[in-house]
Design a protein around this motif. Structure first.
Motif, PDB file in Angstrom:
ATOM      1  N   ASP A  23      -0.842 -15.304   0.736  1.00 19.35           N
ATOM      2  CA  ASP A  23      -1.699 -14.336   0.047  1.00 19.35           C
ATOM      3  C   ASP A  23      -3.083 -14.401   0.683  1.00 19.35           C
ATOM      4  O   ASP A  23      -3.896 -15.253   0.344  1.00 19.35           O
ATOM      5  N   LYS A  24      -3.355 -13.505   1.622  1.00 24.28           N
ATOM      6  CA  LYS A  24      -4.593 -13.559   2.395  1.00 24.28           C
ATOM      7  C   LYS A  24      -5.823 -13.095   1.624  1.00 24.28           C
ATOM      8  O   LYS A  24      -6.913 -13.598   1.844  1.00 24.28           O
ATOM      9  N   TYR A  25      -5.665 -12.116   0.744  1.00 18.94           N
ATOM     10  CA  TYR A  25      -6.832 -11.497   0.118  1.00 18.94           C
ATOM     11  C   TYR A  25      -6.771 -11.456  -1.407  1.00 18.94           C
ATOM     12  O   TYR A  25      -7.528 -10.724  -2.033  1.00 18.94           O
ATOM     13  N   GLY A  26      -5.871 -12.209  -1.999  1.00 15.37           N
ATOM     14  CA  GLY A  26      -5.785 -12.240  -3.452  1.00 15.37           C
ATOM     15  C   GLY A  26      -5.018 -11.080  -4.061  1.00 15.37           C
ATOM     16  O   GLY A  26      -5.076 -10.875  -5.275  1.00 15.37           O
ATOM     17  N   MET A  27      -4.298 -10.337  -3.248  1.00 13.20           N
ATOM     18  CA  MET A  27      -3.501  -9.214  -3.765  1.00 13.20           C
ATOM     19  C   MET A  27      -2.007  -9.452  -3.556  1.00 13.20           C
ATOM     20  O   MET A  27      -1.205  -8.539  -3.692  1.00 13.20           O
ATOM     21  N   GLY A  28      -1.655 -10.663  -3.210  1.00  8.64           N
ATOM     22  CA  GLY A  28      -0.269 -10.994  -2.942  1.00  8.64           C
ATOM     23  C   GLY A  28       0.003 -11.071  -1.454  1.00  8.64           C
ATOM     24  O   GLY A  28      -0.763 -10.567  -0.635  1.00  8.64           O
ATOM     25  N   SER A  29       1.073 -11.713  -1.105  1.00  5.92           N
ATOM     26  CA  SER A  29       1.475 -11.832   0.300  1.00  5.92           C
ATOM     27  C   SER A  29       2.061 -10.509   0.779  1.00  5.92           C
ATOM     28  O   SER A  29       2.353  -9.613  -0.020  1.00  5.92           O
ATOM     29  N   MET A  30       2.263 -10.396   2.070  1.00 10.11           N
ATOM     30  CA  MET A  30       2.912  -9.188   2.604  1.00 10.11           C
ATOM     31  C   MET A  30       4.324  -9.078   2.066  1.00 10.11           C
ATOM     32  O   MET A  30       4.800  -7.971   1.788  1.00 10.11           O
ATOM     33  N   LYS A  31       4.975 -10.205   1.896  1.00 14.84           N
ATOM     34  CA  LYS A  31       6.317 -10.211   1.316  1.00 14.84           C
ATOM     35  C   LYS A  31       6.274  -9.598  -0.091  1.00 14.84           C
ATOM     36  O   LYS A  31       7.085  -8.739  -0.436  1.00 14.84           O
ATOM     37  N   ALA A  32       5.283 -10.012  -0.883  1.00 10.87           N
ATOM     38  CA  ALA A  32       5.139  -9.491  -2.246  1.00 10.87           C
ATOM     39  C   ALA A  32       4.732  -8.025  -2.248  1.00 10.87           C
ATOM     40  O   ALA A  32       5.218  -7.235  -3.068  1.00 10.87           O
ATOM     41  N   VAL A  33       3.847  -7.640  -1.336  1.00  9.44           N
ATOM     42  CA  VAL A  33       3.399  -6.247  -1.247  1.00  9.44           C
ATOM     43  C   VAL A  33       4.575  -5.339  -0.936  1.00  9.44           C
ATOM     44  O   VAL A  33       4.773  -4.303  -1.587  1.00  9.44           O
TER      45      VAL A  33
END
Length: 150
Positions: free
Chosen positions: A134-144
């Motif tokens: 989670d790079k920016y606090g919005m979830g990981s790319m996997k989660a996105v």
């Protein structure tokens, strides 16, 4: 990986002054070369192990002007091109702003649905390639990818 980095660094240097200009032009001098490199990276990324994918993601994180200037053509059709775009999103790993990547993802999925592409299996495949950081606090790319693909 050294060959990739050398070519990406060269293109990054070419894109830097354009990206930093007060009114950047999207008429990029190395566009065709950058697209070839990007397509090769997408193919390698898709076939790589997770440690190698993480290395490729760090490479694009380091060379942000390459990441800015290298893109696939706006016009596309078909499942293979949809898949390439999702893999590119995974490779970019949220870029500079997760919100931009979410909007791009939704646009790609909407276009794919309109073209009759089975979106879910391709999204599921790319989720397995994606980072769980989670790079920016919005979830990981996997989660996105899991949450925002309509």
């Amino acid at each position: 990986m050294q060959e990739w980095e050398t070519e990406i660094a060269r293109l990054d240097d070419r894109f830097r002054p354009i990206a930093q200009a007060s009114t950047p032009s999207r008429d990029l001098p190395a566009e065709a070369s950058a697209e070839r490199v990007l397509r090769s990276l997408i193919n390698v990324y898709a076939e790589s192990t997770e440690p190698d994918r993480a290395t490729l993601r760090r490479l694009l994180d380091r060379y942000r002007y390459f990441r800015w200037g290298a893109h696939l053509p706006y016009e596309w059709t078909g499942a293979a091109e949809f898949r390439a775009r999702l893999i590119h999103l995974s490779l970019v790993d949220q870029g500079d702003d997760t919100r931009d990547e979410i909007l791009t993802l939704r646009d790609y999925c909407t276009r794919a649905y309109a073209d009759g592409i089975e979106v879910a299996p391709i999204v599921a495949e790319v989720v397995t390639m994606s980072s769980d950081v989670d790079k920016y606090g919005m979830g990981s790319m996997k989660a996105v990818l899991s949450a925002y693909a309509p």
